[in-house]
Design an enzyme around this catalytic site. Structure first.
Site, PDB file in Angstrom:
ATOM      1  N   LEU A 100       0.840  -1.193   0.000  1.00 35.18           N
ATOM      2  CA  LEU A 100       0.000   0.000   0.000  1.00 35.18           C
ATOM      3  C   LEU A 100       0.878   1.248   0.000  1.00 35.18           C
ATOM      4  O   LEU A 100       1.782   1.376   0.823  1.00 35.18           O
ATOM      5  CB  LEU A 100      -0.883   0.012   1.257  1.00 35.18           C
ATOM      6  CG  LEU A 100      -1.719  -1.246   1.497  1.00 35.18           C
ATOM      7  CD1 LEU A 100      -2.225  -1.292   2.926  1.00 35.18           C
ATOM      8  CD2 LEU A 100      -2.858  -1.314   0.511  1.00 35.18           C
ATOM      9  N   CYS A 101       0.601   2.130  -0.941  1.00 33.80           N
ATOM     10  CA  CYS A 101       1.266   3.433  -0.968  1.00 33.80           C
ATOM     11  C   CYS A 101       0.244   4.435  -1.491  1.00 33.80           C
ATOM     12  O   CYS A 101      -0.950   4.159  -1.468  1.00 33.80           O
ATOM     13  CB  CYS A 101       2.546   3.395  -1.806  1.00 33.80           C
ATOM     14  SG  CYS A 101       2.337   3.027  -3.557  1.00 33.80           S
ATOM     15  N   GLY A 102       0.691   5.572  -1.964  1.00 42.41           N
ATOM     16  CA  GLY A 102      -0.254   6.575  -2.449  1.00 42.41           C
ATOM     17  C   GLY A 102      -1.075   6.091  -3.629  1.00 42.41           C
ATOM     18  O   GLY A 102      -2.290   6.248  -3.663  1.00 42.41           O
TER      19      GLY A 102
END
EC number: 5.3.1.34
Length: 152
Positions: free
Chosen positions: A66-68
């Site tokens: 999970l990231c931006g």
């Protein structure tokens, strides 16, 4: 029981916490790779690389990054030989990532989707299994190309 690795950078810590709770409520074992040994904020290349290697080494069956946007995490995870990571922001793509591509890692963007949709996507991905069949030779070809790149 599936063992799940999860990793997030600073843009997705809240979503990671929500997803971790969701997975644990489903009775799954979750290991968090969202850390930086230097004490700094984790940056996505380090998180994705470490998590992908944990999958490759057999410590976990599946990984969630999970990231931006999910883009950077997915790119890095796919640099690890033997890892097939897919960026998914809908349930159909998540199912196909498993059924057609045997993706062991999924990447999502916390700035792209909300927590409820993320849970639905991850649920669809976890429930799906590789179908083999006509997809098997294609996945094998991915491994072949990976091997070719490694030896050039």
């Amino acid at each position: 029981m599936l063992s799940i690795a999860i990793g997030a950078d600073s843009a997705a810590i809240d979503l990671k916490n929500t997803i971790t709770d969701y997975l644990q409520q489903k009775g799954l074992t979750v290991t968090d790779y969202s850390y930086d040994p230097t004490g700094e904020n984790p940056i996505y290349p380090d998180v994705a690389y470490t998590l992908a290697h944990a999958i490759k080494d057999g410590k976990h069956q599946r990984g969630i990054l999970l990231c931006g946007t999910g883009i950077g995490m997915c790119i890095v995870a796919n640099k690890v030989n033997g890892i097939r990571a897919a960026q998914c922001h809908d349930t159909y793509s998540a199912q196909r990532a498993r059924k057609s591509n045997n993706a062991q890692v999924i990447a999502l963007g916390a700035r792209v989707i909300g927590p409820e949709l993320a849970k639905e996507i991850i649920g669809a991905w976890l429930d799906a299994e590789f179908e083999g069949g006509g997809s098997a030779p294609k996945v094998e070809k991915i491994g072949y190309y990976e091997h070719q790149e490694k030896h050039q």
